[in-house]
Design a protein around this motif. Structure first.
Motif, PDB file in Angstrom:
ATOM      1  N   PHE A  59       0.834  -1.206   0.000  1.00 41.41           N
ATOM      2  CA  PHE A  59       0.000   0.000   0.000  1.00 41.41           C
ATOM      3  C   PHE A  59       0.864   1.249   0.000  1.00 41.41           C
ATOM      4  CE2 PHE A  59       0.988   1.034   4.378  1.00 41.41           C
ATOM      5  CZ  PHE A  59       1.324  -0.206   4.904  1.00 41.41           C
ATOM      6  N   ASP A  60       0.285   2.323  -0.539  1.00 37.17           N
ATOM      7  CA  ASP A  60       0.874   3.654  -0.436  1.00 37.17           C
ATOM      8  C   ASP A  60      -0.036   4.439   0.517  1.00 37.17           C
ATOM      9  OD1 ASP A  60       2.522   5.902  -2.583  1.00 37.17           O
ATOM     10  OD2 ASP A  60       1.185   6.553  -0.986  1.00 37.17           O
ATOM     11  N   PHE A  61       0.545   5.195   1.428  1.00 34.88           N
ATOM     12  CA  PHE A  61      -0.261   5.877   2.443  1.00 34.88           C
ATOM     13  C   PHE A  61      -1.185   6.959   1.867  1.00 34.88           C
ATOM     14  CE2 PHE A  61       2.777   4.254   5.746  1.00 34.88           C
ATOM     15  CZ  PHE A  61       1.821   3.650   6.555  1.00 34.88           C
ATOM     16  N   SER A  62      -0.941   7.404   0.646  1.00 34.83           N
ATOM     17  CA  SER A  62      -1.832   8.419   0.072  1.00 34.83           C
ATOM     18  C   SER A  62      -2.905   7.797  -0.830  1.00 34.83           C
ATOM     19  CB  SER A  62      -1.028   9.456  -0.713  1.00 34.83           C
ATOM     20  OG  SER A  62      -0.612   8.924  -1.938  1.00 34.83           O
ATOM     21  N   SER A  63      -3.016   6.495  -0.818  1.00 27.85           N
ATOM     22  CA  SER A  63      -3.963   5.796  -1.682  1.00 27.85           C
ATOM     23  C   SER A  63      -5.292   5.561  -0.968  1.00 27.85           C
ATOM     24  CB  SER A  63      -3.357   4.450  -2.103  1.00 27.85           C
ATOM     25  OG  SER A  63      -4.349   3.539  -2.501  1.00 27.85           O
ATOM     26  N   PRO A  64      -6.367   6.212  -1.453  1.00 23.83           N
ATOM     27  CA  PRO A  64      -7.671   6.014  -0.792  1.00 23.83           C
ATOM     28  C   PRO A  64      -8.133   4.564  -0.827  1.00 23.83           C
ATOM     29  CG  PRO A  64      -7.842   7.601  -2.618  1.00 23.83           C
ATOM     30  CD  PRO A  64      -6.423   7.169  -2.559  1.00 23.83           C
ATOM     31  N   TYR A  65      -7.883   3.904  -1.957  1.00 22.49           N
ATOM     32  CA  TYR A  65      -8.300   2.509  -2.061  1.00 22.49           C
ATOM     33  C   TYR A  65      -7.415   1.617  -1.188  1.00 22.49           C
ATOM     34  CZ  TYR A  65     -11.033   4.328  -5.942  1.00 22.49           C
ATOM     35  OH  TYR A  65     -11.912   5.061  -6.699  1.00 22.49           O
ATOM     36  N   GLY A  66      -6.164   2.055  -0.977  1.00 25.11           N
ATOM     37  CA  GLY A  66      -5.291   1.359  -0.030  1.00 25.11           C
ATOM     38  C   GLY A  66      -5.842   1.459   1.382  1.00 25.11           C
ATOM     39  N   TYR A  67      -6.315   2.655   1.727  1.00 20.58           N
ATOM     40  CA  TYR A  67      -6.931   2.849   3.044  1.00 20.58           C
ATOM     41  C   TYR A  67      -8.148   1.943   3.214  1.00 20.58           C
ATOM     42  CZ  TYR A  67     -10.307   4.924   6.272  1.00 20.58           C
ATOM     43  OH  TYR A  67     -11.256   5.099   7.237  1.00 20.58           O
ATOM     44  N   LEU A  68      -9.038   1.936   2.210  1.00 16.79           N
ATOM     45  CA  LEU A  68     -10.247   1.103   2.319  1.00 16.79           C
ATOM     46  C   LEU A  68      -9.867  -0.376   2.503  1.00 16.79           C
ATOM     47  CD1 LEU A  68     -12.615   2.704  -0.377  1.00 16.79           C
ATOM     48  CD2 LEU A  68     -12.605   3.077   2.108  1.00 16.79           C
ATOM     49  N   ALA A  69      -8.829  -0.806   1.791  1.00 13.88           N
ATOM     50  CA  ALA A  69      -8.392  -2.204   1.932  1.00 13.88           C
ATOM     51  C   ALA A  69      -7.796  -2.461   3.310  1.00 13.88           C
ATOM     52  CB  ALA A  69      -7.366  -2.536   0.839  1.00 13.88           C
ATOM     53  N   SER A  70      -7.088  -1.458   3.839  1.00 13.16           N
ATOM     54  CA  SER A  70      -6.432  -1.633   5.141  1.00 13.16           C
ATOM     55  C   SER A  70      -7.450  -1.873   6.251  1.00 13.16           C
ATOM     56  CB  SER A  70      -5.577  -0.403   5.480  1.00 13.16           C
ATOM     57  OG  SER A  70      -6.395   0.694   5.923  1.00 13.16           O
ATOM     58  N   ASP A  73     -16.306   8.327  -6.272  1.00 16.13           N
ATOM     59  CA  ASP A  73     -16.188   6.868  -6.159  1.00 16.13           C
ATOM     60  C   ASP A  73     -15.602   6.457  -4.807  1.00 16.13           C
ATOM     61  OD1 ASP A  73     -16.462   4.205  -7.454  1.00 16.13           O
ATOM     62  OD2 ASP A  73     -14.292   4.154  -7.135  1.00 16.13           O
ATOM     63  N   CYS A  74     -14.610   7.205  -4.347  1.00 13.22           N
ATOM     64  CA  CYS A  74     -14.003   6.900  -3.045  1.00 13.22           C
ATOM     65  C   CYS A  74     -15.027   7.097  -1.929  1.00 13.22           C
ATOM     66  CB  CYS A  74     -12.778   7.786  -2.806  1.00 13.22           C
ATOM     67  SG  CYS A  74     -11.391   7.384  -3.876  1.00 13.22           S
ATOM     68  N   GLU A  75     -15.733   8.210  -1.975  1.00 14.99           N
ATOM     69  CA  GLU A  75     -16.725   8.488  -0.933  1.00 14.99           C
ATOM     70  C   GLU A  75     -17.838   7.439  -0.950  1.00 14.99           C
ATOM     71  OE1 GLU A  75     -16.138  13.369  -0.977  1.00 14.99           O
ATOM     72  OE2 GLU A  75     -18.010  12.491  -1.681  1.00 14.99           O
ATOM     73  N   ARG A  76     -18.305   7.128  -2.157  1.00 13.36           N
ATOM     74  CA  ARG A  76     -19.403   6.151  -2.269  1.00 13.36           C
ATOM     75  C   ARG A  76     -18.955   4.757  -1.859  1.00 13.36           C
ATOM     76  NH1 ARG A  76     -21.429   6.283  -8.055  1.00 13.36           N
ATOM     77  NH2 ARG A  76     -19.793   4.734  -8.297  1.00 13.36           N
ATOM     78  N   SER A  77     -17.712   4.389  -2.254  1.00  9.85           N
ATOM     79  CA  SER A  77     -17.199   3.063  -1.880  1.00  9.85           C
ATOM     80  C   SER A  77     -17.056   2.934  -0.371  1.00  9.85           C
ATOM     81  CB  SER A  77     -15.839   2.815  -2.559  1.00  9.85           C
ATOM     82  OG  SER A  77     -15.995   2.740  -3.963  1.00  9.85           O
ATOM     83  N   ALA A  78     -16.590   3.996   0.268  1.00 12.66           N
ATOM     84  CA  ALA A  78     -16.464   3.971   1.727  1.00 12.66           C
ATOM     85  C   ALA A  78     -17.837   3.822   2.368  1.00 12.66           C
ATOM     86  CB  ALA A  78     -15.770   5.236   2.220  1.00 12.66           C
ATOM     87  N   TYR A 130     -14.782   7.946   6.087  1.00 15.44           N
ATOM     88  CA  TYR A 130     -13.927   8.497   5.027  1.00 15.44           C
ATOM     89  C   TYR A 130     -14.280   9.951   4.782  1.00 15.44           C
ATOM     90  CZ  TYR A 130     -11.721   9.132   0.466  1.00 15.44           C
ATOM     91  OH  TYR A 130     -10.945   9.577  -0.563  1.00 15.44           O
ATOM     92  N   LYS A 131     -13.255  10.766   4.645  1.00 11.17           N
ATOM     93  CA  LYS A 131     -13.446  12.165   4.276  1.00 11.17           C
ATOM     94  C   LYS A 131     -12.390  12.495   3.226  1.00 11.17           C
ATOM     95  CE  LYS A 131     -13.506  16.590   6.717  1.00 11.17           C
ATOM     96  NZ  LYS A 131     -12.081  16.908   6.526  1.00 11.17           N
ATOM     97  N   THR A 132     -12.808  13.035   2.083  1.00  8.71           N
ATOM     98  CA  THR A 132     -11.860  13.333   1.016  1.00  8.71           C
ATOM     99  C   THR A 132     -10.764  14.256   1.546  1.00  8.71           C
ATOM    100  OG1 THR A 132     -13.552  13.101  -0.689  1.00  8.71           O
ATOM    101  CG2 THR A 132     -11.592  14.381  -1.265  1.00  8.71           C
ATOM    102  N   PRO A 133      -9.494  13.838   1.457  1.00 10.28           N
ATOM    103  CA  PRO A 133      -8.411  14.632   2.033  1.00 10.28           C
ATOM    104  C   PRO A 133      -7.949  15.763   1.124  1.00 10.28           C
ATOM    105  CG  PRO A 133      -7.523  12.626   1.101  1.00 10.28           C
ATOM    106  CD  PRO A 133      -9.005  12.592   0.837  1.00 10.28           C
TER     107      PRO A 133
END
Lengths: 200, 200
Positions: free
Chosen positions: A9-20, A66-71, A78-81
């Motif tokens: 994972f990369d720490f700036s990846s929203p999809y990485g966060y969701l997976a974490s 997509d990130c907000e909806r997926s979360a 989740y809050k868009t950074p």
């Protein structure tokens, strides 16, 4: 125990966060351990295929939605950074340094960094923010601070990234289990089927 | 009846094919109609964001494996096609021409084209192959053949693509329902939740 799941994972990846927020429970259901690997998907990163998802794509309105909806779909806070993206080299260095000492502490630090950025809106590129996160975990502030500037820590992260590239990792999140790669949080269902039934 | 689901696809898109085999059943579960739209994601396509998934990404070993594995996961027949990708302008023109006359025939033609390419390994860029597919549906060979060279048909497809771009479509498959866009076969679960519960 069967082979662990490698989680890149990369720490700036929203999809990485969701997976974490999902991978440990998934692995636990099948008696697998998870090996966490922080990488940095920046200009230095040259995956084998020579292709990255263009950054611009992740900046579009669709991607934000997509990130907000997926979360929301997954029930994960989740809050868009902003700013987005940010440099994650320091966070990744601290993570890998911790990982070699104590994987559980490293995992707690990773959750702390992800949530600081994607829930609390803090800028995880800033050393001060990373030191605060480390402090809440009871880590020694001076020791962590030294890790930022340590050449050995820098080389350690570089080696981790080189290894990831050699294994075919080209995005975040990326999972490898028994040699099979799974890219993105949308592949967790296929990863779980793999753990249940073997190759398909 | 509630608003239909708009389904945009390119005939050379493997994920578009996988979605084409699932969308009608999903829509039927919720009493929705599906409006099929063939588009062509080639060099002329300039989505609003200015970004496309790079073609090279779809040529990687990972992508090949992901398509095969995703099809197996979903229980959908699939064989990696060669050549890949192919020009889909002719197929899309015939589809849109049919669509204006008889949407059911157009849908049957779309399934025929997708399966010819992704199951039977036939080259759907070839006019002869498209005419064969049309013939099996009982369509008049000469009439279909004329549609290829018809300037009106060409303009009809161009208008369809312009409209898709204006609506924010940038990939295949892409779904729009009640103004909400969903990109990729991995978003069908979120699309279904939307139909069940409304916006989230």
């Amino acid at each position: 125990m069967s082979a662990p799941i490698d989680f890149y994972f990369d720490f700036s990846s929203p999809y990485g966060y969701l997976a974490s927020e999902q991978i440990e429970a998934l692995a636990a259901r099948h008696g697998r351990a998870v090996m966490w690997h922080a990488i940095v998907l920046d200009a230095q990163f040259q995956p084998q295929g020579g292709v990255k998802i263009p950054l611009a794509l992740l900046r579009t309105e669709y991607a934000r939605r997509d990130c907000e909806r997926s979360a929301a779909f997954l029930g994960i806070p989740y809050k868009t950074p902003t700013p987005y993206p940010v440099h994650t080299e320091h966070a990744a260095r601290v993570f890998q340094w911790l990982s070699d000492r104590n994987p559980d502490e490293a995992r707690a630090f990773a959750h702390g960094v992800f949530r600081a950025y994607f829930v609390e809106g803090r800028n995880i590129a800033e050393v001060a923010v990373l030191l605060e996160i480390a402090a809440t975990l009871g880590l020694d502030r001076e020791e962590v601070s030294n890790a930022f500037s340590d050449l050995a820590t820098k080389a350690r992260l570089k080696a981790e990234i080189d290894l990831a590239e050699a294994r075919g990792v080209f995005g975040s999140p990326f999972f490898i289990v028994e040699g099979e790669g799974f890219w993105g949080p949308d592949r967790l269902a296929q990863l779980e089927r793999w753990l249940e039934t073997g190759p398909f």
